[in-house]
Design a protein around this motif. Structure first.
Motif, PDB file in Angstrom:
ATOM      1  N   TYR A 183       0.831  -1.201   0.000  1.00  0.00           N
ATOM      2  CA  TYR A 183       0.000   0.000   0.000  1.00  0.00           C
ATOM      3  C   TYR A 183       0.868   1.255   0.000  1.00  0.00           C
ATOM      4  CZ  TYR A 183      -3.536  -3.355   1.593  1.00  0.00           C
ATOM      5  OH  TYR A 183      -4.378  -4.428   1.717  1.00  0.00           O
ATOM      6  N   PRO A 184       0.906   2.006  -1.097  1.00  0.00           N
ATOM      7  CA  PRO A 184       1.673   3.259  -1.129  1.00  0.00           C
ATOM      8  C   PRO A 184       1.054   4.293  -0.176  1.00  0.00           C
ATOM      9  CG  PRO A 184       0.435   2.957  -3.175  1.00  0.00           C
ATOM     10  CD  PRO A 184       0.239   1.719  -2.361  1.00  0.00           C
ATOM     11  N   PRO A 185       1.800   5.373   0.131  1.00  0.00           N
ATOM     12  CA  PRO A 185       1.325   6.374   1.108  1.00  0.00           C
ATOM     13  C   PRO A 185      -0.090   6.899   0.848  1.00  0.00           C
ATOM     14  CG  PRO A 185       3.606   6.798   0.560  1.00  0.00           C
ATOM     15  CD  PRO A 185       3.143   5.694  -0.350  1.00  0.00           C
ATOM     16  N   HIS A 186      -0.453   7.127  -0.402  1.00  0.00           N
ATOM     17  CA  HIS A 186      -1.802   7.662  -0.658  1.00  0.00           C
ATOM     18  C   HIS A 186      -2.898   6.659  -0.306  1.00  0.00           C
ATOM     19  CE1 HIS A 186      -1.165   5.560  -4.516  1.00  0.00           C
ATOM     20  NE2 HIS A 186      -2.480   5.567  -4.644  1.00  0.00           N
ATOM     21  N   LYS A 187      -2.581   5.372  -0.327  1.00  0.00           N
ATOM     22  CA  LYS A 187      -3.558   4.357   0.109  1.00  0.00           C
ATOM     23  C   LYS A 187      -3.626   4.311   1.636  1.00  0.00           C
ATOM     24  CE  LYS A 187      -4.420   2.521  -3.990  1.00  0.00           C
ATOM     25  NZ  LYS A 187      -5.698   2.410  -4.618  1.00  0.00           N
ATOM     26  N   GLU A 188      -2.469   4.379   2.292  1.00  0.00           N
ATOM     27  CA  GLU A 188      -2.444   4.366   3.760  1.00  0.00           C
ATOM     28  C   GLU A 188      -3.235   5.548   4.326  1.00  0.00           C
ATOM     29  OE1 GLU A 188       0.721   4.314   7.494  1.00  0.00           O
ATOM     30  OE2 GLU A 188       1.489   4.450   5.454  1.00  0.00           O
ATOM     31  N   GLN A 189      -3.256   6.669   3.599  1.00  0.00           N
ATOM     32  CA  GLN A 189      -3.992   7.853   4.058  1.00  0.00           C
ATOM     33  C   GLN A 189      -5.501   7.601   4.154  1.00  0.00           C
ATOM     34  OE1 GLN A 189      -2.812  10.987   1.414  1.00  0.00           O
ATOM     35  NE2 GLN A 189      -0.886  11.333   2.484  1.00  0.00           N
ATOM     36  N   LEU A 190      -5.995   6.561   3.502  1.00  0.00           N
ATOM     37  CA  LEU A 190      -7.414   6.203   3.610  1.00  0.00           C
ATOM     38  C   LEU A 190      -7.751   5.695   5.014  1.00  0.00           C
ATOM     39  CD1 LEU A 190      -7.809   4.253   0.240  1.00  0.00           C
ATOM     40  CD2 LEU A 190      -8.720   6.534   0.768  1.00  0.00           C
TER      41      LEU A 190
END
Length: 124
Positions: free
Chosen positions: A90-97
């Motif tokens: 999971y790249p950072p923009h996915k973790e932000q979810l």
């Protein structure tokens, strides 16, 4: 009646969940996963059914790892290995979810246990 969700999972983790060794499944909080509830049944890979025992949500992988047992997520792994694995998936923009932790149990294991108890009672 509610439709059973389908969740895809890598074979290695699928086998660990069915054996009862892996009791926590970690996902990012995609919109379609926000409504998962305790008690819900989920179909894994169209091959097995698990029950959700609990649902926990965190802001980051680091926060989640400060509260959850690594051995319940990936048996035999340590915190650093698990964090590397999660960040590779999971790249950072996915973790932000957000981070979703599902405490799971295989339904089959429960029914097999019941069947064994019934057999023992019949023999008594």
């Amino acid at each position: 009646m509610r439709k059973t969700r389908l969740m895809r999972i890598k074979r290695r983790f699928f086998d660990l969940i069915l054996s009862g060794e892996k009791t926590l499944e970690v996902r990012v909080l995609y919109p379609n996963l926000r409504s998962i509830q305790k008690g819900e049944l989920i179909n894994l890979n169209n091959q097995a059914t698990i029950r959700i025992r609990d649902v926990r949500k965190y802001s980051t992988f680091e926060e989640m790892l400060s509260k959850e047992e690594v051995s319940r997520i990936v048996p035999g792994s340590n915190r650093e290995e698990l964090l590397r694995l999660l960040k590779s998936l999971y790249p950072p923009h996915k973790e932000q979810l957000g981070v979703l932790v599902l405490e799971v149990e295989p339904v089959q294991r429960e029914s097999n246990k019941r069947r064994r108890n019934d057999q023992c009672q019949k023999r008594s």
